[in-house]
Motif scaffolding. Structure first.
Motif, PDB file in Angstrom:
ATOM      1  N   LYS A 281       0.853  -1.193   0.000  1.00  0.00           N
ATOM      2  CA  LYS A 281       0.000   0.000   0.000  1.00  0.00           C
ATOM      3  C   LYS A 281       0.887   1.240   0.000  1.00  0.00           C
ATOM      4  CE  LYS A 281      -2.024   3.547   2.272  1.00  0.00           C
ATOM      5  NZ  LYS A 281      -1.545   4.464   3.325  1.00  0.00           N
TER       6      LYS A 281
ATOM      7  N   GLY B 278       0.870   5.397   0.328  1.00  0.00           N
ATOM      8  CA  GLY B 278       0.054   6.518   0.808  1.00  0.00           C
ATOM      9  C   GLY B 278       0.185   7.765  -0.061  1.00  0.00           C
ATOM     10  N   GLY B 279      -0.542   8.803   0.337  1.00  0.00           N
ATOM     11  CA  GLY B 279      -0.674  10.019  -0.459  1.00  0.00           C
ATOM     12  C   GLY B 279       0.624  10.701  -0.855  1.00  0.00           C
TER      13      GLY B 279
ATOM     14  N   THR C 124       5.073   4.399   3.360  1.00  0.00           N
ATOM     15  CA  THR C 124       4.645   5.757   3.676  1.00  0.00           C
ATOM     16  C   THR C 124       5.833   6.702   3.661  1.00  0.00           C
ATOM     17  OG1 THR C 124       3.419   7.073   5.310  1.00  0.00           O
ATOM     18  CG2 THR C 124       4.711   5.236   6.182  1.00  0.00           C
ATOM     19  N   ASP C 125       5.669   7.890   4.251  1.00  0.00           N
ATOM     20  CA  ASP C 125       6.733   8.896   4.176  1.00  0.00           C
ATOM     21  C   ASP C 125       7.649   8.888   5.398  1.00  0.00           C
ATOM     22  OD1 ASP C 125       4.893   9.894   5.931  1.00  0.00           O
ATOM     23  OD2 ASP C 125       4.406  11.692   4.788  1.00  0.00           O
ATOM     24  N   VAL C 126       7.478   7.922   6.286  1.00  0.00           N
ATOM     25  CA  VAL C 126       8.444   7.700   7.373  1.00  0.00           C
ATOM     26  C   VAL C 126       8.868   6.235   7.274  1.00  0.00           C
ATOM     27  CG1 VAL C 126       7.786   9.459   9.074  1.00  0.00           C
ATOM     28  CG2 VAL C 126       6.468   7.351   8.922  1.00  0.00           C
TER      29      VAL C 126
ATOM     30  N   GLY D  72       8.957   3.784   9.331  1.00  0.00           N
ATOM     31  CA  GLY D  72       8.428   2.822  10.281  1.00  0.00           C
ATOM     32  C   GLY D  72       7.586   3.504  11.335  1.00  0.00           C
ATOM     33  N   VAL D  73       7.222   2.738  12.341  1.00  0.00           N
ATOM     34  CA  VAL D  73       6.469   3.293  13.466  1.00  0.00           C
ATOM     35  C   VAL D  73       7.481   3.788  14.495  1.00  0.00           C
ATOM     36  CG1 VAL D  73       4.811   2.804  15.299  1.00  0.00           C
ATOM     37  CG2 VAL D  73       4.567   1.678  13.060  1.00  0.00           C
ATOM     38  N   TYR D  74       7.310   5.008  14.943  1.00  0.00           N
ATOM     39  CA  TYR D  74       8.227   5.625  15.893  1.00  0.00           C
ATOM     40  C   TYR D  74       7.622   5.681  17.292  1.00  0.00           C
ATOM     41  CZ  TYR D  74      11.715   7.130  12.475  1.00  0.00           C
ATOM     42  OH  TYR D  74      12.719   7.157  11.553  1.00  0.00           O
TER      43      TYR D  74
ATOM     44  N   THR E 264       7.045   8.226  18.914  1.00  0.00           N
ATOM     45  CA  THR E 264       5.955   9.189  18.756  1.00  0.00           C
ATOM     46  C   THR E 264       6.127   9.820  17.383  1.00  0.00           C
ATOM     47  OG1 THR E 264       4.682  10.943  19.830  1.00  0.00           O
ATOM     48  CG2 THR E 264       7.068  11.258  19.750  1.00  0.00           C
ATOM     49  N   ASP E 265       5.209  10.705  16.993  1.00  0.00           N
ATOM     50  CA  ASP E 265       5.313  11.304  15.657  1.00  0.00           C
ATOM     51  C   ASP E 265       6.651  12.034  15.512  1.00  0.00           C
ATOM     52  OD1 ASP E 265       5.095  12.695  13.299  1.00  0.00           O
ATOM     53  OD2 ASP E 265       3.002  13.262  13.630  1.00  0.00           O
ATOM     54  N   PRO E 266       7.520  11.559  14.620  1.00  0.00           N
ATOM     55  CA  PRO E 266       8.846  12.187  14.483  1.00  0.00           C
ATOM     56  C   PRO E 266       8.778  13.626  13.994  1.00  0.00           C
ATOM     57  CG  PRO E 266       8.498  10.509  12.785  1.00  0.00           C
ATOM     58  CD  PRO E 266       7.350  10.408  13.724  1.00  0.00           C
ATOM     59  N   ARG E 267       7.630  14.039  13.478  1.00  0.00           N
ATOM     60  CA  ARG E 267       7.502  15.444  13.053  1.00  0.00           C
ATOM     61  C   ARG E 267       7.297  16.372  14.252  1.00  0.00           C
ATOM     62  NH1 ARG E 267       7.336  14.567   7.769  1.00  0.00           N
ATOM     63  NH2 ARG E 267       6.255  12.639   7.263  1.00  0.00           N
TER      64      ARG E 267
ATOM     65  N   SER F 158      -2.311   8.082  16.611  1.00  0.00           N
ATOM     66  CA  SER F 158      -1.146   7.995  15.719  1.00  0.00           C
ATOM     67  C   SER F 158      -1.623   7.584  14.338  1.00  0.00           C
ATOM     68  CB  SER F 158      -0.158   6.947  16.227  1.00  0.00           C
ATOM     69  OG  SER F 158       0.317   7.346  17.471  1.00  0.00           O
ATOM     70  N   LYS F 159      -1.555   8.509  13.391  1.00  0.00           N
ATOM     71  CA  LYS F 159      -2.220   8.216  12.123  1.00  0.00           C
ATOM     72  C   LYS F 159      -1.359   7.399  11.161  1.00  0.00           C
ATOM     73  CE  LYS F 159      -1.027  12.321   9.505  1.00  0.00           C
ATOM     74  NZ  LYS F 159      -1.439  13.268   8.499  1.00  0.00           N
ATOM     75  N   VAL F 160      -0.212   6.936  11.621  1.00  0.00           N
ATOM     76  CA  VAL F 160       0.650   6.160  10.717  1.00  0.00           C
ATOM     77  C   VAL F 160      -0.080   4.906  10.207  1.00  0.00           C
ATOM     78  CG1 VAL F 160       1.891   5.061  12.639  1.00  0.00           C
ATOM     79  CG2 VAL F 160       2.978   5.207  10.408  1.00  0.00           C
TER      80      VAL F 160
HETATM   81  P1  ADP Z   1       0.179   8.029   4.225  1.00  0.00           P
HETATM   82  O1  ADP Z   1      -0.262   9.165   3.378  1.00  0.00           O
HETATM   83  O2  ADP Z   1       1.345   7.290   3.668  1.00  0.00           O
HETATM   84  O3  ADP Z   1      -0.950   7.123   4.629  1.00  0.00           O
HETATM   85  P2  ADP Z   1       0.033   9.321   6.815  1.00  0.00           P
HETATM   86  O4  ADP Z   1       0.280  10.789   6.780  1.00  0.00           O
HETATM   87  O5  ADP Z   1      -1.358   8.836   6.913  1.00  0.00           O
HETATM   88  O6  ADP Z   1       0.771   8.702   5.549  1.00  0.00           O
HETATM   89  O7  ADP Z   1       0.863   8.637   8.008  1.00  0.00           O
HETATM   90  C1  ADP Z   1       2.257   8.859   8.106  1.00  0.00           C
HETATM   91  C2  ADP Z   1       2.505   9.980   9.105  1.00  0.00           C
HETATM   92  O8  ADP Z   1       2.107   9.547  10.403  1.00  0.00           O
HETATM   93  C3  ADP Z   1       3.943  10.354   9.285  1.00  0.00           C
HETATM   94  O9  ADP Z   1       4.365  11.296   8.316  1.00  0.00           O
HETATM   95  C4  ADP Z   1       4.001  10.917  10.711  1.00  0.00           C
HETATM   96  O10 ADP Z   1       3.989  12.323  10.727  1.00  0.00           O
HETATM   97  C5  ADP Z   1       2.702  10.422  11.337  1.00  0.00           C
HETATM   98  N1  ADP Z   1       2.879   9.706  12.601  1.00  0.00           N
HETATM   99  C6  ADP Z   1       2.143   9.904  13.720  1.00  0.00           C
HETATM  100  N2  ADP Z   1       2.548   9.124  14.706  1.00  0.00           N
HETATM  101  C7  ADP Z   1       3.573   8.381  14.230  1.00  0.00           C
HETATM  102  C8  ADP Z   1       4.409   7.369  14.791  1.00  0.00           C
HETATM  103  N3  ADP Z   1       4.270   6.958  16.055  1.00  0.00           N
HETATM  104  N4  ADP Z   1       5.362   6.821  13.997  1.00  0.00           N
HETATM  105  C9  ADP Z   1       5.499   7.214  12.719  1.00  0.00           C
HETATM  106  N5  ADP Z   1       4.746   8.162  12.136  1.00  0.00           N
HETATM  107  C10 ADP Z   1       3.784   8.752  12.872  1.00  0.00           C
END
Ligand code: ADP
Ligand code: ASP
Ligand code: MG
Length: 410
Positions: free
Chosen positions: A7, A9-10, A173-175, A177-179, A181-184, A208-210
């Motif tokens: 999959k 993502g955007g 996705t644009d990160v 892996g799962v962190y 917390t949100d690395p941003r 956490s929207k990852v």
């Molecule tokens: P996609 O468009 O690929 O579905 P999303 O924007 O829905 O991507 O999800 C990826 C984003 O989730 C990351 O850019 C990050 O900012 C955010 N995020 C929030 N919590 C976490 C976390 N614990 N680990 C990684 N990313 C996280």
């Protein structure tokens, strides 16, 4: 030969060049002898644009028509990616949700998948085709287009992997892996090599929207091997969502900090303290398909109580309307007040089960920063607090540090 669902993502399909990059990656994977189903999101920003467009016509867009509109973003990307794959000499075929027959219930804008017809996809895979499926969308039993809630392409990916009994579902996705917390928000956040389903469920449900929450539920239920990876890096193991974490010698007490800034808090004040009140307040809210999260009831001395709960900010106006027009006059409550600028922070970890003092450490850390806690909710593996939205980032940062999650400097 493995059957893999990937999959993207955007952001990963956010421009023609990025779509070409995805095609190159998929082609490489196919050339290794795998069968590949690709699920894609709309190009980044597109779903927001479509939602805004609908709101320019109707203040409260008709849900059926809203789904017709917002499902189009994904239809564009499946066509573009299939074309890009053909440019690589790979046989490819696009499918909308209805063409696959991803059957859902009729809850427009947050439909649930009921079943997936895997026949067509399997047929194409056997003909050596890469199958490209539109994420986020389905069709109900009456033929209406439905969507699965924001972030729903993750759920499409996992549900297809479950239906096809795929060897793995990879969420690119644009990160990477799962962190923790949100690395941003916290640059010191660390990537987790693995996280248990239970923890990921809490992280997703706490904001956490990852990964969309329902995708994690699906993966847990149907035992789908699920991994989160970067679409921009060539190598990397990402994060595996596991049943049990065998990698770690000793389980960390806290695995991560989740947060959600889209909360709203509602209080029904001066409610008569008698049986049936919770049902009379929350029944009409639930009938309107509004999810309620943290609930608190204070017992007053004068026989009246205050009843507070949180809802998603998008549903705040609707919930307030129902409470003021239907509930307040009916139960004789004094007043309904609300705050649409609440936020929620949660610490999550299975290690919490065997440790005491996590809650007090969390409360002390917030107190030291002068952050007022408005509501508290706990489960076996998480503690959540509702706070004023303006302190959210500070709260996440100090908790991340206090629980020893900050990456050590190299
Ligand atoms: P996609 O468009 O690929 O579905 P999303 O924007 O829905 O991507 O999800 C990826 C984003 O989730 C990351 O850019 C990050 O900012 C955010 N995020 C929030 N919590 C976490 C976390 N614990 N680990 C990684 N990313 C996280
Ligand atoms: N395009 C949809 C959204 O923006 C679905 C997704 O990206 O997963 O929410
Ligand atoms: Mg997403």
């Amino acid at each position: 030969m493995a059957l893999i669902v990937q999959k993207y993502g955007g952001t990963s399909v956010g421009s023609p060049d990025r779509i070409k990059n995805v095609a190159r990656r998929v082609a490489k994977f196919k050339a290794l002898g795998n069968q590949v189903v690709v699920v894609v999101s709309a190009m980044s920003g597109e779903t927001n644009r479509l939602v805004a467009l609908a709101h320019e016509i109707q203040k409260h867009p008709d849900p059926r028509e809203l789904d017709v509109i917002i499902s189009t973003g994904e239809q564009v990307t499946i066509g573009l990616l299939s074309m890009a794959l053909k440019e690589h000499g790979v046989k490819a075929k696009s499918y909308t949700g209805a063409q696959v027959k991803i059957l859902t219930d009729s809850a427009h804008t947050k439909a649930r998948i009921v079943s997936i017809d895997e026949q067509n996809i399997m047929g194409d895979l056997e003909k050596d085709c890469v199958v490209v499926v539109a994420g986020f969308q389905g069709v109900d039993e009456h033929g209406n287009i439905t969507t699965l809630g924001r972030g729903g392409s993750d759920t499409t990916g996992v549900a297809i992997a479950a239906a096809l009994r795929a060897d793995e579902c990879q969420i690119y996705t644009d990160v990477d892996g799962v962190y923790t917390t949100d690395p941003r928000v916290v640059p010191e956040a660390r990537r987790l090599k693995s996280i248990t389903f239970e923890e990921m469920l809490e992280m997703s449900s706490m904001g956490s929207k990852v990964l969309q929450l329902r995708s994690v539920e699906f993966a847990g239920k149907y035992k789908v091997k699920l991994r989160v990876l970067s679409s921009f890096e060539e190598e990397g193991e990402g994060t595996l969502i596991t049943v049990e974490d065998n990698d770690k010698m000793e389980q960390a007490i806290i695995s991560g900090i989740a947060f959600n800034r889209d909360e709203a808090k509602i209080t029904v004040m001066g409610v008569p303290d008698k049986p049936g009140i919770a049902y009379q307040i929350l029944g009409p809210v639930s009938d309107a398909n509004i999810d309620v999260d943290i609930i608190i009831q204070n017992v007053g001395e004068d026989g009246a109580t205050d009843f507070s709960f949180t809802v998603h900010r998008n549903e705040y106006a609707k919930a307030m309307d129902i409470l003021k027009s239907k509930v307040q006059p009916h139960i004789g409550a004094r007043e309904v007040i609300g705050d649409s600028r609440a936020a929620k922070v949660s610490v999550v970890g299975v290690g919490m089960r065997s440790h005491v003092g996590i809650a007090s450490k969390m409360f002390r850390t917030l107190a030291e920063e002068g952050i007022n806690i408005q509501m508290i909710s706990t489960s076996e593996i998480k503690i959540s607090v509702v706070i004023d939205e303006k302190y959210l980032e500070l709260a996440v940062r100090v908790l991340h540090k206090a629980f020893g999650l900050d990456q050590e400097e190299a």
